[in-house]
Design a protein around this motif. Structure first.
Motif, PDB file in Angstrom:
ATOM      1  N   GLY A  80       0.826  -1.207   0.000  1.00  6.21           N
ATOM      2  CA  GLY A  80       0.000   0.000   0.000  1.00  6.21           C
ATOM      3  C   GLY A  80       0.859   1.256   0.000  1.00  6.21           C
ATOM      4  O   GLY A  80       0.580   2.221  -0.737  1.00  6.21           O
ATOM      5  N   TYR A  83       2.287   1.608  -3.277  1.00  5.05           N
ATOM      6  CA  TYR A  83       1.191   1.938  -4.201  1.00  5.05           C
ATOM      7  C   TYR A  83       0.925   3.437  -4.223  1.00  5.05           C
ATOM      8  O   TYR A  83       0.642   4.017  -5.270  1.00  5.05           O
ATOM      9  CB  TYR A  83      -0.063   1.174  -3.754  1.00  5.05           C
ATOM     10  CG  TYR A  83      -1.273   1.345  -4.643  1.00  5.05           C
ATOM     11  CD1 TYR A  83      -1.432   0.554  -5.787  1.00  5.05           C
ATOM     12  CD2 TYR A  83      -2.260   2.277  -4.333  1.00  5.05           C
ATOM     13  CE1 TYR A  83      -2.537   0.699  -6.599  1.00  5.05           C
ATOM     14  CE2 TYR A  83      -3.380   2.427  -5.140  1.00  5.05           C
ATOM     15  CZ  TYR A  83      -3.521   1.644  -6.280  1.00  5.05           C
ATOM     16  OH  TYR A  83      -4.620   1.786  -7.080  1.00  5.05           O
ATOM     17  N   ILE A  84       1.046   4.103  -3.048  1.00  5.17           N
ATOM     18  CA  ILE A  84       0.817   5.555  -3.007  1.00  5.17           C
ATOM     19  C   ILE A  84       2.137   6.316  -3.217  1.00  5.17           C
ATOM     20  O   ILE A  84       2.234   7.512  -2.923  1.00  5.17           O
ATOM     21  CB  ILE A  84       0.120   6.001  -1.695  1.00  5.17           C
ATOM     22  CG1 ILE A  84       1.014   5.704  -0.474  1.00  5.17           C
ATOM     23  CG2 ILE A  84      -1.255   5.331  -1.559  1.00  5.17           C
ATOM     24  CD1 ILE A  84       0.551   6.388   0.821  1.00  5.17           C
ATOM     25  N   LYS A  86       5.276   5.761  -1.971  1.00  4.52           N
ATOM     26  CA  LYS A  86       6.310   5.838  -0.941  1.00  4.52           C
ATOM     27  C   LYS A  86       7.342   4.735  -1.148  1.00  4.52           C
ATOM     28  O   LYS A  86       7.081   3.725  -1.802  1.00  4.52           O
ATOM     29  CB  LYS A  86       5.690   5.702   0.463  1.00  4.52           C
ATOM     30  CG  LYS A  86       4.647   6.761   0.782  1.00  4.52           C
ATOM     31  CD  LYS A  86       5.274   8.136   0.846  1.00  4.52           C
ATOM     32  CE  LYS A  86       4.193   9.201   1.036  1.00  4.52           C
ATOM     33  NZ  LYS A  86       4.744  10.568   0.953  1.00  4.52           N
ATOM     34  N   LYS A 414      -3.319  -2.047  -3.310  1.00  2.00           N
ATOM     35  CA  LYS A 414      -4.445  -1.137  -3.548  1.00  2.00           C
ATOM     36  C   LYS A 414      -5.414  -1.196  -2.373  1.00  2.00           C
ATOM     37  O   LYS A 414      -5.952  -0.174  -1.941  1.00  2.00           O
ATOM     38  CB  LYS A 414      -5.148  -1.578  -4.844  1.00  2.00           C
ATOM     39  CG  LYS A 414      -6.099  -0.588  -5.437  1.00  2.00           C
ATOM     40  CD  LYS A 414      -6.712  -1.180  -6.704  1.00  2.00           C
ATOM     41  CE  LYS A 414      -8.195  -0.821  -6.774  1.00  2.00           C
ATOM     42  NZ  LYS A 414      -8.900  -1.666  -7.757  1.00  2.00           N
ATOM     43  N   ALA A 417      -4.200   1.002   0.485  1.00  2.00           N
ATOM     44  CA  ALA A 417      -3.744   2.348   0.123  1.00  2.00           C
ATOM     45  C   ALA A 417      -4.222   3.392   1.131  1.00  2.00           C
ATOM     46  O   ALA A 417      -3.459   4.263   1.574  1.00  2.00           O
ATOM     47  CB  ALA A 417      -4.207   2.703  -1.284  1.00  2.00           C
ATOM     48  N   LEU A 418      -5.481   3.297   1.528  1.00  2.00           N
ATOM     49  CA  LEU A 418      -6.025   4.270   2.483  1.00  2.00           C
ATOM     50  C   LEU A 418      -5.334   4.141   3.836  1.00  2.00           C
ATOM     51  O   LEU A 418      -4.998   5.141   4.474  1.00  2.00           O
ATOM     52  CB  LEU A 418      -7.529   4.052   2.660  1.00  2.00           C
ATOM     53  CG  LEU A 418      -8.429   4.818   1.704  1.00  2.00           C
ATOM     54  CD1 LEU A 418      -9.898   4.523   2.027  1.00  2.00           C
ATOM     55  CD2 LEU A 418      -8.163   6.329   1.822  1.00  2.00           C
ATOM     56  N   GLU A 421      -2.017   5.806   3.581  1.00  2.00           N
ATOM     57  CA  GLU A 421      -2.140   7.280   3.672  1.00  2.00           C
ATOM     58  C   GLU A 421      -2.268   7.702   5.125  1.00  2.00           C
ATOM     59  O   GLU A 421      -1.631   8.661   5.589  1.00  2.00           O
ATOM     60  CB  GLU A 421      -3.400   7.764   2.920  1.00  2.00           C
ATOM     61  CG  GLU A 421      -3.461   7.456   1.448  1.00  2.00           C
ATOM     62  CD  GLU A 421      -2.715   8.490   0.587  1.00  2.00           C
ATOM     63  OE1 GLU A 421      -1.957   9.291   1.155  1.00  2.00           O
ATOM     64  OE2 GLU A 421      -2.880   8.447  -0.657  1.00  2.00           O
TER      65      GLU A 421
END
Lengths: 556, 556
Positions: A80, A83-84, A86, A414, A417-418, A421
């Protein structure tokens, strides 16, 4: 079509050459020690003294026997984060071989959040566990050889020997054995037993060592037993520390593999989470922090054991400091802690979430006591209801904690991902007043009281007579500056696994102590601890196969 | 300055990347499975069905306890062959870890005829022995699990169980043990024991398997014991053949390393030379023969055991055929067989060479019986006299055999150049009527008689009552087409190690049989066989060390 099995997913994945994975975190190909094309050992020189990366600990609420998916969520979080956009690395334990043939069938994540090549990772991997096993058993052979040779004898009292042999196999018949049966040449007869290899103190030592020098120092400090006139004997007295360290020359180097999404994963060490600290090596964690902006790591069982030991043992011994803590929860586990039985788990039941929350709530409060506000990661299962998620998120919010659902098992990075974050923004914005709850100066009993009362919520700590006697010895040996590494059931905050939820008003009993003076901790035993699992009536070994082309089946 | 130690020589050598060594024998880098920079596993696909290379077997006269240097001479011969411009590969056994900590300190050649990296080769190497150990012990765990679970029980008679656990450690206290002591959950109590890992039948099986399919077939054929009503039980009945084979997925692939002179060496497998066939794997030998013009390989102990088993077991099972046989002799061993004691070895003594020659002479005659005229390689020691060499060369010539001195220990390949020339010219010009002395159709007793009388020179073979009973069972099980793998002292042609030289007019006694139905042979036991060595009072482990930079000391 049903959801594919872990090994099917892993075998369908496109695996990248490990040198490409290494390149992502700026490791030059020449620095890799390849083990085939998809695994490599990393040199100790990649580890910086003061690395810059942020350390994210994944722990969990009190687990059920089904497993809450901590490893899967840890891998999902790394995917994740990548995915964003990082730069993140998973730094995890290596699986033990024994349970692969028992019930578990493997331990390299699950679904679309796995580390690969999973067949290799689950079977021998790069030989670290074997090396630890040999170093452990060399010490055993030398102890018995000392008993056998009066001329060079240390006059070890055979009844006092605290060092057991190990084997990475679920083999219950080796738990308690008589060795040295038969002719005089077969050695001195005495009772012994085999633990499973991750329960070896050598494993704990390897995981806590900073470098080869520290490893040798710790190996020499292993407590063996006493002489016939009561003097403590340590491993160094047997003159095989050099040979044991030589056996660990490669095992001390971290292993690089990849997640299904091609992100770097460092797998290294795998100490028992019950009688030892239960987390990967300090060297691997520091190497990850030296190579990457974010390291996601995992601590065995629930946070009462895993996170507490992570803080009071691993971090305390190595100057590591967690930047964020994620607590994994499942709807199933909440229902379990509400008192529901397995056949009741599938029905929608928001009230049970409210009732079972007490367990997660206590873990949240505990992490807050260490000065960090955790994030709750709900590991999604197909049978969960949205109403249940909503209730759980609301309950967490009431404690000032963010909770997010991760679908990493079904969707990979995915699906986390949240969560990723949220972890990033927490690290960047939330206050972090991380501190331990005790310091080396506290006495052993003070340390135990602090953990039992502050973390478990016990009202009292009792000691058996045996434990009292041992406490005196520990103090005499000058080991009172050590951390305590509680050996307790993970199923409950108390020492009674039937007390689910958030038990209150209970007493815990310290029945016995063990000395892990090489690892640098004292183990208070709060109940029976299983150090050598058995095989079930139909072991997973029966499902494992390899075809004539070398393809493996039956791992998970 | 004294002659440097093995490890000093090895550490001073310039080691080449293994991909360069591979290139010499036309292996593409992509076909290598690297284990670090200096070791690699080779894919099974490199093995041709009918390879073109010539096979040179190195065996020896009856050994003394000092060792005659077969491995050193084998490596020296490969370096010698390459020195004179030939394309030659060493195909040898892997060393066992246990003896490294006992007396031996290592087994990767000596002086300037070694394989490197010797530290890795002696310590874990690529994990093959560990994998074999795990496959062996998984079977043990499953046998005991079957005893523990009446519902799925095969009704194994615990007293009949012929399968033991193994550990690659010199650990005498594990020879004879009682397992399953204590609570019911600790399994059924029975007597068991640990053998050293190279004594595992799995090792013998791995070494004789043609491919994965054959490996699985053989693993399934392992004889376990009997049911309570007397029916034979095989490994396949326990349903873990697939899991055992999966554990061996990498161990089945040969390992490529290099000699000190940068010539290719394939090290693979290491079965006991006493109760098993004692030579490297069929796969490694065939791979070597597929990649190179000449393969030099070695067969454990003296030729009465090593070469005989090489011919009747390894070659018979795999369609291999020796093109030349080299017998290693030392002046020391000849003096020993003349009846001299260690303190008499250093004095010049041509008469003793004449007297002790009877031992070598019988080995020469034995190899000639197989249709091959051997070459004698005299492993030079500093204390030897030229007059002694001359006498020995003259004695060999009287048997129609060429004898040459090799100084490979002190000088590497150059020191075996003449030997190499002689081996080549022998292969090219001498007649080779290789044939075995018995065929599968002979009964077990006929096979034993042939070996005992033709090879050992015995006048009679006796059987104990126990052996007679077991013979009947072997015949009932339909195993009479198997080869016999004699377990006898290597120190004498007879079953009495005190009978040095060339004993005549003696009887051998078959005390007992063991069934290795997976490996495909029957083991007649002619005396006590040590399957688990012990440590000496001051084990070599005390001399082994590693410094803070990872440099290893104390191996040899």
């Amino acid at each position: 079509m049903s959801f594919p099995s872990d090994i099917e997913i892993a075998q369908q994945a496109t695996i990248k050459p490990i040198k490409e994975i290494a390149k992502k975190i700026d490791i030059h190909e020449d620095d890799l020690e390849f083990y085939g094309k998809y695994k490599a050992k990393l040199p100790l020189s990649l580890q910086k003294e003061k690395p810059n990366g942020k350390l994210i600990l994944v722990s969990a609420m009190s687990p059920t026997k089904y497993g809450e998916g901590k490893t899967t969520m840890s891998i999902g979080l790394v995917d994740g984060l990548n995915y964003i956009g990082k730069n993140a690395v998973a730094v995890l334990r290596e699986p033990s071989l024994g349970p692969v043939f028992g019930l578990k069938g493997g331990a390299a994540g699950g679904g679309y959040a796995q580390v690969i090549p999973m067949e290799d990772i689950n079977l021998h991997f790069t030989g670290d566990f074997s090396a630890i096993e040999k170093a452990n058993n060399l010490l055993s052979a030398v102890i018995d050889n000392n008993l056998q040779n009066p001329k060079y004898s240390l006059h070890i009292d055979p009844k006092s020997i605290a060092w057991k042999r190990v084997m990475d196999m679920n083999d219950r018949t080796l738990r308690q054995i008589i060795i040295g049966v038969g002719a005089k040449g077969n050695g001195a007869m005495r009772e012994d037993g085999f633990n499973i290899t991750p329960a070896s103190e050598i494993m704990a030592i390897l995981c806590l060592s900073k470098n080869l020098e520290d490893l040798k120092f710790r190996l020499g400090n292993i407590y063996i037993g006493k002489t016939l006139d009561g003097k403590a004997i340590f491993s160094r007295d047997l003159k095989v520390v050099g040979a044991m360290a030589a056996l660990l020359k490669d095992a001390i180097k971290p292993n690089l593999v990849q997640t299904l999404e091609g992100n770097p994963a460092i797998l290294h060490g795998g100490p028992f989470a019950s009688i030892a600290q239960g987390t990967n090596t300090v060297i691997a964690t520091k190497t990850g922090l030296s190579l990457s902006d974010y390291v996601v790591t995992e601590a065995g069982f629930g946070a009462d054991l895993g996170a507490e030991k992570f803080f009071h043992i691993k971090c305390a011994q190595s100057d590591l400091k967690p930047d964020a803590v994620v607590l994994v929860a499942t709807i199933r586990a909440l229902k379990h802690h509400a008192g529901l039985t397995a056949d009741e788990f599938k029905a929608e039941n928001v009230q049970s979430i409210e009732k079972g929350f007490c367990n997660l709530e206590k873990h949240i409060e505990n992490i807050q006591k260490f000065g960090i506000n955790p994030i709750v990661c709900i590991n999604a299962f197909p049978e969960d209801y949205h109403s249940e998620y909503e209730k759980l998120i609301e309950l967490c919010a009431s404690k000032g904690v963010k909770a997010l659902v991760s679908t990493a098992f079904a969707e990979g990075g995915k699906g986390s991902a949240l969560l990723a974050e949220t972890v990033i923004s927490t690290i960047e914005t939330a206050s972090n007043n991380y501190h331990t709850l005790y310091s080396p100066e506290n006495s052993i009993t003070e340390k135990i009281e602090i953990v039992a009362k502050e973390i478990y919520g016990a009202s009292n700590v009792n000691y058996t007579n045996k434990a009292q006697t041992q406490l005196n010895m520990i103090n005499e040996l000058g080991f009172n500056q050590f951390s305590v590494c509680m050996a307790k059931t993970p199923m409950s905050f108390s020492d009674d696994e039937k007390k689910i939820g958030r038990p209150t008003d209970f007493t815990i009993t310290i029945r016995e102590f063990e000395i892990s003076s090489g690892a640098g901790f004292i183990v208070p035993l709060l109940g029976d601890v299983m150090r050598m699992p058995g095989l079930p009536a139909i072991p997973n070994a029966e499902r494992i196969d390899i075809d004539n082309e070398g393809k493996i089946y039956g791992l998970s």
